[in-house]
Structure formats: C-alpha cells, structure tokens
Scaffold this motif. Structure first.
Motif, PDB file in Angstrom:
ATOM      1  N   VAL A   1       0.836  -1.200   0.000  1.00  0.00           N
ATOM      2  CA  VAL A   1       0.000   0.000   0.000  1.00  0.00           C
ATOM      3  C   VAL A   1       0.872   1.252   0.000  1.00  0.00           C
ATOM      4  N   GLU A   2       1.910   1.270   0.843  1.00  0.00           N
ATOM      5  CA  GLU A   2       2.783   2.435   0.915  1.00  0.00           C
ATOM      6  C   GLU A   2       3.534   2.657  -0.397  1.00  0.00           C
ATOM      7  N   VAL A   3       3.994   1.567  -1.008  1.00  0.00           N
ATOM      8  CA  VAL A   3       4.699   1.685  -2.281  1.00  0.00           C
ATOM      9  C   VAL A   3       3.755   2.209  -3.369  1.00  0.00           C
ATOM     10  N   ALA A   4       2.526   1.675  -3.401  1.00  0.00           N
ATOM     11  CA  ALA A   4       1.548   2.100  -4.410  1.00  0.00           C
ATOM     12  C   ALA A   4       1.225   3.575  -4.252  1.00  0.00           C
ATOM     13  N   LYS A   5       1.101   4.050  -3.013  1.00  0.00           N
ATOM     14  CA  LYS A   5       0.819   5.471  -2.791  1.00  0.00           C
ATOM     15  C   LYS A   5       1.997   6.327  -3.248  1.00  0.00           C
ATOM     16  N   ALA A   6       3.207   5.872  -2.964  1.00  0.00           N
ATOM     17  CA  ALA A   6       4.386   6.631  -3.354  1.00  0.00           C
ATOM     18  C   ALA A   6       4.527   6.728  -4.864  1.00  0.00           C
ATOM     19  N   ARG A   7       4.129   5.678  -5.577  1.00  0.00           N
ATOM     20  CA  ARG A   7       4.240   5.654  -7.043  1.00  0.00           C
ATOM     21  C   ARG A   7       3.025   6.245  -7.742  1.00  0.00           C
ATOM     22  N   GLY A   8       2.005   6.593  -6.975  1.00  0.00           N
ATOM     23  CA  GLY A   8       0.780   7.099  -7.586  1.00  0.00           C
ATOM     24  C   GLY A   8      -0.036   6.001  -8.232  1.00  0.00           C
ATOM     25  N   GLU A   9       0.131   4.769  -7.737  1.00  0.00           N
ATOM     26  CA  GLU A   9      -0.551   3.615  -8.328  1.00  0.00           C
ATOM     27  C   GLU A   9      -1.594   3.014  -7.391  1.00  0.00           C
ATOM     28  N   PHE A  10      -1.944   3.738  -6.350  1.00  0.00           N
ATOM     29  CA  PHE A  10      -2.879   3.200  -5.369  1.00  0.00           C
ATOM     30  C   PHE A  10      -4.277   3.044  -5.957  1.00  0.00           C
ATOM     31  N   ILE A  11      -4.885   1.901  -5.739  1.00  0.00           N
ATOM     32  CA  ILE A  11      -6.252   1.622  -6.196  1.00  0.00           C
ATOM     33  C   ILE A  11      -7.147   1.510  -4.976  1.00  0.00           C
TER      34      ILE A  11
END
Length: 376
Positions: free
Chosen positions: A45-55
């Motif tokens: 989740v943290e990685v996805a938020k950092a990359r702008g890829e959070f769903i």
C-alpha cells in the motif's frame, strides 16, 4: 504509516491492516491469516501510494453501468448522428452484458471473447463501436485510479472491409442526372463539388457566390431519429468549394424568387430527405441508368462525392486542392482514401526512373571512352 493488529475469530487469529488512502481518509483490510501477509500488504500500500498507483478498493467496486452513464453524459462534443449511434450501441450491446459488473472484475480474456462473439453476428463496425465504448469507460476508470489497467486494451478487433469506391465518368454523371428529372441539378452539384448529402441539402441561397463561382459550406443537415438536425459540417470547419462554370446557370435558376435565407435544394423550409436505397427518386434514376448502360454500377449519393475526387484528379487537380474541396483533415487522409486514383502517377514514376537510369548508364559509358547504342 499502516498499523497491524490481531483479532480473534472462530477460525483462529487473524490480522487487520489500518492505513490511510491518498486523500488522507482512513480505512482497513482484514482477514490476513499471518502477520507476514499483513505486513506485505501494508508495504504494498505504501509503495503504491508513493508511485501514484494506489487503487481504492471501494472505488474499484463501481459498476460499468454507473460509470457508463457518467461517460455518456460527457460526450456532448459528438455530432448528433454519432451520439445516437453511440447511445444505441451502449444500450443494445454493452450495458446488457457489462452493466452489472464492477470495473475491477472485468478481465481481458472476457472482453476478447465478447468481441469475438459479437463480430460473428454483427458487422465489424458494430463490434468495434461496442468495444470502443467499453474501452473508453475502462480507460476513464484507469485514469481515476479505480483499476490498475484497462482490461479492454489490446483486444483483437475484426477488420472492417472497405467498400469499393465507384467512380462515374462525365457521361455517366450526365445520364444519371438526366434520369433524375427535377433533381438533375442536385445530382450534378453533388458529382462536381464533392459535398456530402447533408452539406448540399443544408445550403442556403446566401451561401452561394456565383460571381466567384464558390459555395460556402457552413452547415450540415442529418436525419437523427426521424427528425433532421442541422449542425456544423463533419469536420466542424466551414470551407469554400468551387462551382464549375457550366453549373452556374442551373444553380442560378434554383435561386430565382428565393430569399437569401431560403434553402437552395428542396421546397420551402423543408430539407430534401435522403433518398431511400429501395425507393425514391435517386433509386429510380439509378435503375433507369443501369437499364440503358450495362457498365453502369449501382451507386449511392455518397459515390458522387468519390466521383468528384476522381474527376478532379483526372483533370489535373493536385491532392491539396482536392483535400480542401472535400473537407478532409489532411492531404494524407485524401491520399489514403483515394490511393487507387494515383496509379497513373506510379506508372509515371517508373517511367521517369527508367529514363534517369538509362541516361546515367550512357553517361558512364561515354566517360569510359566506349561507344554505346543504348537507347535512353
């Protein structure tokens, strides 16, 4: 940062991950059997938020039906006839199959199967239009971060078979016009100006400048759901089209007794209705011409637009002039549509290359001090 907590269930210990979404609201996901699984999820989740890829899982549960209705409401830029065909394809082919599905549940393989089945019973145009609607909805969902990828992207689509262009000769245009009776001027006008049916029947007296032999194309009349809707031309751009001198007199007669705002073709305030493919004055004219000339092929009003391109190119008009007359977006588009009309140019290129190669060969022979009887 995410926090992990354990809780007891009837089936044993489970773990919950509490975390904040990009909008700073808090949510959680539970049911992890091991702490390690929970930690891996929290890290992802943290990685996805950092990359702008959070769903957002909640957003991903939105259905195609709801998002499709929202997407349709944004298609206000479409021409009325196009908007109607899009709405019909959505209502008949897309919504019944996909309306109840969450965007996150759509799979690429399912979309491919659907398109393949649709193409077996419907035209390639219908299948591609339906796929385009679903793909556009999923693309919007991807940009809104409801899904990671558009499941409809990369689907193999049926090929649309290009209809053979029919080009009439000057004599064939004259024969068709003669058999059209009162609409003879309209037939000749379509064949020598390249206007679309809706553009020609939307012309008003004020759009003509017979001194300069020009017609200004500023409106287009199309039939949508049983009524005629008047809007801008297909390209949304007005254009000036040349009128051949021999047409000026007959066009001038159509203007007699009419106000500047009156329609050039048709009676009073009514547009000439598109001729039916099964009946009507145009079909009768086509049948009469075919009966008198076995080489005459069945044509539609749009074939007269193709005829304009053919006659103009045969008369020596360059592709840029033809593009402007027909209202194409670019000369490249004109070349793509009417590539078959430039076969003679290819022959000329071959002959020119042959001549140049021959001249160069003879030059080399003389430079080497040898005589040659070669003919260039």
């Amino acid at each position: 940062m995410a926090t992990i907590s354990a809780y007891e269930t009837a089936n044993g210990r489970r773990y919950r991950v509490r975390y904040r979404k990009p909008d700073r609201t808090q949510t959680d996901k539970r049911g992890f059997k091991t702490k390690r699984e929970a930690e891996l999820f929290a890290s992802s989740v943290e990685v996805a938020k950092a990359r702008g890829e959070f769903i957002d899982a909640t957003a991903a549960r939105a259905t195609i039906g709801v998002l499709g209705a929202e997407w349709l409401a944004t298609q206000t830029h479409l021409k009325p006839s196009t908007a109607r065909s899009i709405e019909s394809a959505w209502r008949v082919h897309v919504e019944p199959v996909w309306g109840g599905r969450a965007v996150a549940d759509v799979r690429h393989s399912e979309v491919q199967t659907w398109v393949t089945r649709l193409a077996r019973t419907k035209s390639a145009t219908t299948a591609k239009r339906a796929h385009g609607i679903l793909s556009s909805i999923l693309q919007r969902a991807e940009k809104d971060r409801r899904v990671a990828t558009n499941a409809a992207r990369g689907v193999n689509l049926p090929r649309k078979k290009a209809r053979k262009h029919i080009y009439l000769s000057h004599n064939q245009v004259d024969a068709l016009a003669s058999n059209a009776g009162e609409q003879a001027t309209l037939v000749r006008f379509l064949a020598y100006t390249g206007l679309r049916w809706g553009e020609a029947t939307a012309l008003r007296v004020r759009d003509l400048d017979l001194l300069r032999l020009r017609a200004s194309v500023v409106e287009n009349a199309v039939r949508v759901g049983g009524r005629i809707v008047v809007g801008t031309p297909k390209s949304h751009r007005s254009r000036s089209v040349p009128i051949p001198q021999f047409l000026a007199e007959s066009v001038s007669r159509l203007c007699e007794g009419k106000s500047r705002d009156a329609l050039l073709f048709g009676d009073g305030g009514y547009y000439v209705r598109p001729p039916s493919s099964q009946s009507g004055w145009f079909e009768r004219a086509v049948r009469a011409t075919m009966a008198a000339d076995v080489s005459f092929e069945r044509v539609t009003p749009h074939d007269l637009r193709h005829t304009t391109a053919s006659l103009a190119i045969s008369a020596g008009a360059n592709v840029k002039a033809v593009q402007r007359m027909l209202g194409h977006a670019s000369a490249a588009m004109t070349l793509d549509i009417y590539a078959d009309l430039f076969d003679d140019d290819l022959d000329a290129v071959g002959a020119a290359l042959n001549h140049a190669a021959g001249a160069a060969t003879v030059g080399r022979m003389w430079a080497n001090g040898r005589e040659s009887t070669a003919v260039s």
